[in-house]
Every structure is written in C-alpha cells, then in structure tokens.
Design an enzyme around this catalytic site. Structure first.
Site, short mmCIF file in Angstrom:
data_model
loop_
_atom_site.label_atom_id
_atom_site.label_comp_id
_atom_site.label_asym_id
_atom_site.label_seq_id
_atom_site.Cartn_x
_atom_site.Cartn_y
_atom_site.Cartn_z
N LYS A 42 -17.24 63.84 14.20
CA LYS A 42 -17.03 62.23 14.25
C LYS A 42 -16.08 61.50 14.77
CE LYS A 42 -15.14 62.54 9.50
NZ LYS A 42 -14.67 61.44 8.38
N ARG A 138 -16.35 58.03 -3.39
CA ARG A 138 -16.55 57.24 -2.04
C ARG A 138 -18.12 57.18 -1.96
NH1 ARG A 138 -13.84 59.70 3.41
NH2 ARG A 138 -15.43 61.35 3.16
N HIS A 168 -17.41 66.43 -1.45
CA HIS A 168 -16.01 66.28 -0.77
C HIS A 168 -14.75 66.20 -1.65
CE1 HIS A 168 -14.00 65.69 3.14
NE2 HIS A 168 -13.56 64.56 2.69
N ARG A 221 -17.19 72.41 6.18
CA ARG A 221 -17.09 71.46 7.29
C ARG A 221 -15.59 71.39 7.86
NH1 ARG A 221 -19.26 69.23 2.53
NH2 ARG A 221 -17.21 67.79 2.57
N TYR A 267 10.01 42.76 26.82
CA TYR A 267 9.70 41.86 26.09
C TYR A 267 10.79 41.63 25.06
CZ TYR A 267 4.96 40.97 27.56
OH TYR A 267 3.98 40.82 28.65
N CYS A 313 4.98 47.64 25.78
CA CYS A 313 4.05 46.63 26.28
C CYS A 313 2.70 46.92 25.94
CB CYS A 313 4.40 46.04 27.51
SG CYS A 313 5.97 46.09 27.83
N MET A 314 1.64 46.18 26.26
CA MET A 314 0.23 46.46 26.02
C MET A 314 -0.02 47.77 26.99
SD MET A 314 -3.27 44.20 26.89
CE MET A 314 -2.46 42.77 25.63
N ASP A 315 0.46 47.73 28.19
CA ASP A 315 0.00 48.93 29.27
C ASP A 315 1.10 49.74 29.61
OD1 ASP A 315 -2.51 46.96 29.47
OD2 ASP A 315 -1.23 45.87 30.53
N1 PMH Z 1 -16.55 66.22 5.48
C1 PMH Z 1 -16.39 65.11 5.21
C2 PMH Z 1 -17.43 64.39 4.24
C3 PMH Z 1 -15.33 64.28 5.67
O1 PMH Z 1 -15.41 63.00 5.55
C4 PMH Z 1 -14.21 65.04 6.39
C5 PMH Z 1 -13.21 64.35 7.12
C6 PMH Z 1 -14.38 66.32 6.87
C7 PMH Z 1 -15.63 66.97 6.02
C8 PMH Z 1 -13.63 67.24 7.64
O2 PMH Z 1 -12.34 67.08 6.71
P1 PMH Z 1 -10.96 67.75 7.50
O3 PMH Z 1 -10.85 67.03 8.74
O4 PMH Z 1 -10.12 67.60 6.53
O5 PMH Z 1 -11.56 69.43 7.64
N2 PMH Z 1 -12.94 62.84 6.77
C9 PMH Z 1 -12.09 62.38 6.83
C10 PMH Z 1 -11.95 60.99 6.54
O6 PMH Z 1 -12.73 60.34 5.77
N3 PMH Z 1 -10.38 60.58 6.70
O7 PMH Z 1 -9.82 61.49 7.18
C11 PMH Z 1 -10.48 62.59 7.29
#
Ligand code: PMH
Length: 392
Positions: A42, A138, A168, A221, A267, A313-315
C-alpha cells in the site's frame, strides 16, 4: 546520469530490489513452512514503488499482495499484476462491482457492510476477507453473533464468497507489552468453531511475523520488514535475521560558491557564515519530502558528513562544505556513501517520528530508480508519466 533515464533533475531515490527479495526470502525461510507471505504494498509500497516491489516480493516467495484502497489495487492490475490482491481498508459498497471486475478481494468490516455490498454486486462474485477488531479499535467486527450472522448471510448469497478472516495487532512491536497475547486470545475466541480450511486466516504484521512465528495461522502481512526497516527501535535488538534497507536517496550539488564571513543563507537569512565558507546548493526541498524540520541535519558529500544550513526551501537547500567541491558532486541524504551511512532511522529521529513515515513522505516528484545487481533496471517518474524500462 544514464542517458536512457527518464528524469531531468539531479535528485532521485534508489530502490534496491535485491534487498526487497532478500527481506522477503528471509521471512519465508524464518517461517519455515509455518505460513506464507502477503506483501503489503500500500501507499506505493511505503513510497518505494508498488509494481516493482510487488514483482520482487512475488519472485522471492510472497504469494499475494495487500493494499489499502481499491484505487491502489486497480493501479496494480492496470500495470499487469495478476496475483490475488487484498484491499485492507474499508471500501465503499458502491465500488464492489468494479472490484469484482478487476478481481480484487475486499475487506468486510461489518454485517451491514456485507449486506450493502451484496446489493452492489450485479455481475460475478465478490471475494472478501472478514476483518475482526480484537483491540486495534480501527475496523472490524467485535461480536461473535455478528460474525456468525455475516458468515451465514454470505453462505446464502450467490454473489458473495468469503476467502479469509483476519485481525490486526496494535502493539506487536512492543517487547514488554502483553497486549498482543490478549489480541491473540480474542482472535482465537472469535474464530472458535470456524473450520473452513480454504479460508486464509491471518493476524501477523512484520513485528508478529518476526516474533511469534508459531502463532501466525496461515500467513504474515509483511510490510515494514520487507523494506528492510525494523518495526520498532526496541525490536532491533531481537531480530531473528538482519534486515537490508532497500531505499536510498541521492542528489548532486548544482551550485558551489564561497560565502564571505558574515554572509547569510536562505529564507529569513537565519544562517550567518562564521568565517569564509564553501556552500553547496542541492536541488531537493520540502516539496520532495525533505521537510523543513530537517534543517541542520547531515548529508554525505564527497564521502563526508556535512551539515544542511539555513532554512530548507520548497525545491532546494544548502550545505556547508569542508572545502571546495565540484558542482555535480553526488550527495547522499539517505543510505551509504563511501564509509558513511545515514539510515532511515536517523531521519525518523530527527523528525521525531517512526521510520515508516520517511519513505512514505518522499513525494511523487522524486524519481524512483530500481536496481538489481547494482545496475539500473527501471526508472519511474510519475510527474512526466513515464513508465519505461531502461537498461543501465
Ligand atoms: N496489515 C494491516 C492491516 C496494516 O494496516 C499494515 C500496516 C500491515 C499489515 C503491515 O504492517 P507492518 O508494516 O508493520 O508489517 N499498516 C500501517 C498503518 O496503518 N500505519 O502504519 C502501518
């Protein structure tokens, strides 16, 4: 710069795909048959580049991908990704049909969501995993009755197919905490009686995969540890295998000048030269994710640590050089150069945040260069929409 490379500025991130592969293989070996790996890609693979990281992870033994949103899953499909993709976040029931069309697996967060989802499944079957909330607070179901009703509802529907169930952890990276034990127990209790062998049952993030390999059910995961970063500082001491950081960030000095004693920089004119000084200008700034709070932090130029001076700065930003250096000198902001090393954790400390945030905030304006065996395999530069393979 390599002439085939499709970007036109001297700032780029390098993503070492060998490191991604090593990190995934290490987890696969660590699990030793106790479970499989879902590569969490993600947020553009935590800023690294979703498609390329996904390919490397799959080659190394991961067998599924996970993203946060439907858009991210569609983006991977559009780039040609064929393997199962799980959307971990809450998707809109209205987006169920497009998810079926793209063969994307969604997450069911409640019975109500499943009922609405069914109404939007006009053609084909929606595959989904059920999310249980065991203490993260969550997303997901907390009550056994709701879970049982959801499973029955799905079983009675011709357009719904449960493929897995998961939770989770909120604190698996905290060595002293027993919160994960409580979550494990709550997960098991909710799972009680579920015997479907075809479902993927999962709870472990990187931290739990690294620490509790005998309690991961079917799969881990894998997020942060795939990128070579430790889930927490305290876990650094207890890693079952070493991690290889995949991302480094580089730029080049574009201008060098001698600042006379008393001269000012940037700046607000907040920096004053204490003596005659050599100053280098770098083409990287807060719009790239090199945030203003990084003022006075260090970078590596010509193999030596040097300091950023004045406001970022920005860039652009400026560094004080120990001596005159040629324009075009490579500067490393994250990673290794000669004998020096700036790990992502150092930047996270400077910004008083966690390592997860650092690659994520490197903006789309920073081209990503993907390396294998130290040579360039591909470059991605979203701001000029190029996705061209170029051999380095
Ligand atoms: N599964 C879920 C549902 C997650 O949200 C995340 C990471 C992972 C697995 C992977 O976790 P890891 O990177 O610790 O292995 N999610 C997030 C989060 O919502 N904010 O920081 C990490």
């Amino acid at each position: 710069m390599n002439e085939n490379v499709s970007f036109y500025r001297d700032t780029w991130a390098e993503i070492n795909l060998d490191a991604i592969e090593y990190n995934v293989k290490s987890m696969v070996e660590h699990l030793g048959g106790e479970g499989t790996v879902i590569a969490v890609v993600k947020a553009n693979a935590y800023g690294h580049g979703d498609y390329e990281v996904a390919c490397a992870a799959l080659e190394a033994g991961a067998d599924m991908l996970a993203v946060a949103f439907v858009d991210e899953a569609i983006s991977l499909r559009e780039k040609g990704m064929k393997v199962p993709i799980l959307v971990l976040g809450a998707s809109r029931p209205e987006d169920v049909q497009v998810s079926i069309d793209y063969d994307i697996t969604l997450t069911a967060i409640s019975l109500e969501w499943v009922k609405k989802a069914e109404q939007f499944a006009k053609e084909g079957v929606l595959q989904f995993h059920i999310k249980l909330d065991t203490g993260m607070g969550r997303l997901g179901i907390t009550e056994k009755e709701e879970l049982d009703e959801l499973i029955q509802f799905a079983a009675d529907s011709s357009s719904l197919s449960v493929r897995g169930i998961f939770t989770h952890f909120a604190a698996a990276d905290e060595l002293e905490s027993d919160y994960t034990d409580c979550q494990f127990a709550a997960f098991k209790k909710l799972l009680g009686g579920i015997s479907n062998k075809e479902w993927l049952i999962h709870c472990a993030n990187s931290a739990a995969g690294l620490r509790f390999k005998d309690r991961i059910f079917n799969t881990v995961r894998l997020g942060i540890a795939m990128y070579g970063l430790s889930p927490s500082k305290e876990m650094n001491k207890e890693l079952p295998y070493s991690l290889q950081e995949a991302l480094s960030l580089h730029t080049k000095i574009v201008h060098v000048k001698k600042l006379p004693k008393g001269g000012k920089v940037s700046y607000g004119a907040t920096y004053t030269a204490q003596e005659d000084e050599w100053i280098g200008t770098l083409p990287v700034g807060y719009a790239d994710g090199w945030l203003r709070q990084l003022k006075e932090s260090e970078v590596i130029a010509g193999g030596k640590r040097v300091q950023i001076i004045g406001r970022i700065c920005m860039d652009q930003c400026m560094i004080r050089l120990p001596e005159k250096m040629p324009e075009g000198t490579k500067v490393t902001l994250i990673g290794r150069q000669a004998e020096e090393y700036i790990p992502i954790d150092e930047i996270a400390d400077r910004l008083e945040t966690i390592n997860y945030e650092i690659p994520c905030i490197l903006s789309a304006r920073v081209p990503r260069m993907f390396l294998r065996n130290k040579s360039i395999m591909e470059v991605r530069n979203p701001i000029i929409q190029s996705h061209s393979a170029s051999k380095g």
